[in-house]
Design a protein around this motif. Structure first.
Motif, short mmCIF file in Angstrom:
data_model
loop_
_atom_site.label_atom_id
_atom_site.label_comp_id
_atom_site.label_asym_id
_atom_site.label_seq_id
_atom_site.Cartn_x
_atom_site.Cartn_y
_atom_site.Cartn_z
N ALA A 1 0.84 -1.20 0.00
CA ALA A 1 0.00 0.00 0.00
C ALA A 1 0.87 1.25 0.00
O ALA A 1 0.61 2.21 -0.75
CB ALA A 1 -0.93 -0.01 1.23
N ALA A 2 1.93 1.24 0.82
CA ALA A 2 2.82 2.41 0.89
C ALA A 2 3.51 2.65 -0.44
O ALA A 2 3.71 3.80 -0.86
CB ALA A 2 3.85 2.22 2.01
N SER A 3 3.86 1.57 -1.12
CA SER A 3 4.54 1.69 -2.41
C SER A 3 3.62 2.36 -3.44
O SER A 3 4.06 3.19 -4.25
CB SER A 3 4.97 0.30 -2.85
N VAL A 4 2.33 2.03 -3.41
CA VAL A 4 1.36 2.69 -4.28
C VAL A 4 1.34 4.19 -4.00
O VAL A 4 1.39 5.02 -4.91
CB VAL A 4 -0.05 2.09 -4.07
N ALA A 5 1.29 4.55 -2.72
CA ALA A 5 1.21 5.98 -2.36
C ALA A 5 2.51 6.69 -2.72
O ALA A 5 2.48 7.83 -3.21
CB ALA A 5 0.90 6.13 -0.87
N ASN A 6 3.66 6.04 -2.52
CA ASN A 6 4.93 6.63 -2.96
C ASN A 6 4.86 7.04 -4.43
O ASN A 6 5.24 8.15 -4.81
CB ASN A 6 6.09 5.62 -2.83
N ARG A 7 4.39 6.10 -5.26
CA ARG A 7 4.36 6.36 -6.70
C ARG A 7 3.35 7.48 -7.03
O ARG A 7 3.60 8.32 -7.89
CB ARG A 7 4.01 5.07 -7.46
#
Lengths: 387, 387
Positions: free
Chosen positions: B172-178
């Motif tokens: 989930a955090a990786s999605v928000a990073n992008r």
């Protein structure tokens, strides 16, 4: 269509408060204690997605006369200060010693007689959004004052929408209409259902939804098995029925309806089921006018959707709609609520197909003096077809 | 990054159940009664957005031994049947005569001794998701059995995440990073904040969020006044600080962090405040390791963010994270919880600027044996700049 202005004039909140206070007097209540998002927003206009965080409790006290009093965490003081509420009492939450219960008890003691009855939601579709231990501590602190039923006052008021509320629901429905009209852009044979779900939510946002709290659906051969599942990664196949059911929000108000799509040409059974769903919805629409009961609406739809099927098998065929995705009343045979102008309802007939499969269709309407009016764009009997 | 597989092996749910049952034995509880979405999903895997509808109650009974028992509306039977739960008892909800209380009481009577204690959540951050009148009717039906505190058993277990849970939060955090890396595509001087909010949610979906339950933020000169408001239509202006704070979901698990952007070059005060926020976050990260307390983390961050500011003024500087946007514990001076490997936390320092304005920065971390590990991509001291 014209998008209505955001928010409400203060006069609308004042009227809601006065209406509640008249019903409180009838029911012998000295105050209402409100703990949930829609209850608090209905009287104050406090609109935030921060309710997604379960950490902090939020309280509003509606006294027997005068405006509501907010008893809230200090993190919400700035936003509450932009509503019509002026009496805002705050504490620094979370407070492990006393998370607002002392302040709330003081407020309730201040505005109610020492043996007053304080109304708290207790009926179907409600819950009390505060820790159970805090509710018990509050009851002790209130001594002779009792927390009794709220006589469904807020629910009864919310069931009849104002013109301003109806305009917001219509705006939400208009967004969903436009998004459904673009599904062919994002869904074809081979598209994973999970990608359809993500892209459909993006379409809703592109068409100006504020946010998309609800999307469910399914894609399967000859109908689907349930209507509440999240998406899998399975691809759409020729012969599937794709159903998408969305509750998106405009300015705090929901629409809630679905659309069915055939991937490739529909089978005769699926096309016939869809036509029956449309006819059943039309029968509900034709029956919906003041003084007819909710049970009448149920039977008008069920007789067309499922000739011979028992009411028990049919389940619920729609519900109220507004600040929440589903609201009172439920369109079931046991509900004898009389329709009143200003009620907003979903009509949601279902049909049973072979092998335990079902299809569901849903539209949104508002009750007027002379009958029903569509809020969603009513569909034709022919299914929409994807390639 | 690799996206982890959806769901969990049955063994994970079995382990959660056995862990709860060991704590139940310690606490003298004959069963747990679960009523809320995260409690029910934690032990069963039942994942649906249908909780958005307040109409129907959902119950799960965790007996002293053996798997959980679902007592749910029939509309959920098909989806629950796809989890590891096999004992699924249903009623046709809504039922105006008895909306599942009789079935629930029968189930609890069946699995507990006649004077058994049944645990129900009652502490901070919890509520009981059933109508208060139904809870009272259940207590009567249970006769000598008592509904007592659940001893925070589910909260204690959920606070320590498994590797599979950590992988979902990281995804989930990786999605928000992008999505945060693409904000310049959707936000420039003149873009209305409401359009930024809509487009940012669409970016999150494009980067493969399942859905976006939370987005808050603000855009104002020299900082902002609160962090929980929905968007207005006011356009971004040169000199604004734009803050976006999102809680998006991957496979039922949240990330929760924000990013600050300067519209045009930042003022010296804003750039300095941002650098202090980054330094404070780094201080929290450096301090975070097993056996340190949450209060220690608070003071490590507050000393850097606000030298000389009292703890009371600072508020909460982060919290747990997982199946919900905010979870136990709260990073406040009163919290003496010791850090344990597997805890997932947000570090969320704030600084005060002139005129009652603030800035907030937030990252997500997991506690490991040797210290903390980033789940979000930690930011540098220099602010991101939009044109």
């Amino acid at each position: 269509m014209t998008v209505p202005p955001r928010g409400f004039p203060d006069a609308e909140f004042e009227a809601r408060t006065l209406n509640a206070q008249a019903l409180m007097a009838e029911a012998g209540l000295s105050a209402l204690l409100l703990t949930t998002e829609p209850e608090i927003r209905y009287y104050t206009g406090f609109l935030t997605r921060f309710w997604e965080s379960p950490t902090r409790p939020w309280y509003v006290v509606l006294p027997a006369s005068g405006p509501p009093i907010a008893v809230i965490p200090s993190i919400g003081a700035h936003l509450m200060g932009q509503t019509w509420i002026t009496d805002i009492r705050t504490w620094q939450a979370p407070d492990y010693g006393d998370d607002g219960v002392g302040l709330l008890a003081d407020t309730l003691r201040e505005v109610t007689p020492r043996d007053g009855d304080i109304g708290l939601a207790d009926a179907m579709e409600s819950h009390v959004r505060m820790p159970r231990a805090d509710l018990q501590a509050l009851e002790v602190a209130l001594a002779l004052r009792k927390l009794v039923s709220d006589a469904q006052i807020t629910r009864r008021l919310r069931m009849i929408k104002s013109e301003a509320e109806i305009a917001k629901i219509r705006a939400a429905a208009s967004v969903a209409n436009r998004a459904f009209d673009r599904v062919a852009e994002i869904a074809q044979t081979g598209t994973p259902l999970s990608a359809v779900f993500r892209s459909f939510q993006a379409l809703c946002l592109a068409e100006c939804a504020d946010w998309v709290p609800y999307l469910a659906g399914a894609s399967d051969h000859d109908g689907y098995r349930d209507v509440i599942s999240p998406a899998t990664d399975a691809p759409l196949e020729q012969g599937h029925v794709l159903m998408l059911d969305t509750g998106l929000v405009h300015d705090g108000y929901f629409c809630d309806f679905d659309r069915n799509f055939s991937v490739g040409p529909p089978s005769a059974a699926v096309q016939s089921a869809h036509a029956r769903l449309i006819d059943a919805t039309a029968a509900g629409f034709a029956a919906a006018r003041p003084s007819v009961t909710i049970a009448d609406l149920f039977h008008a739809m069920n007789a067309v959707a499922n000739p011979g099927r028992s009411a028990m098998e049919a389940g619920r065929l729609g519900h109220g709609l507004g600040m929440q995705l589903t609201e009172w009343p439920s369109i079931i045979p046991a509900d004898h609520t009389e329709l009143v102008p200003g009620m907003v309802l979903t009509l949601e007939p279902s049909v049973a197909l072979e092998g335990g499969r079902i299809m569901v269709h849903e539209e949104n309407i508002v009750i007027r003096e002379t009958g029903a009016e569509w809020l969603s764009a009513p569909q034709g009997r022919d299914m929409r077809v994807l390639t």
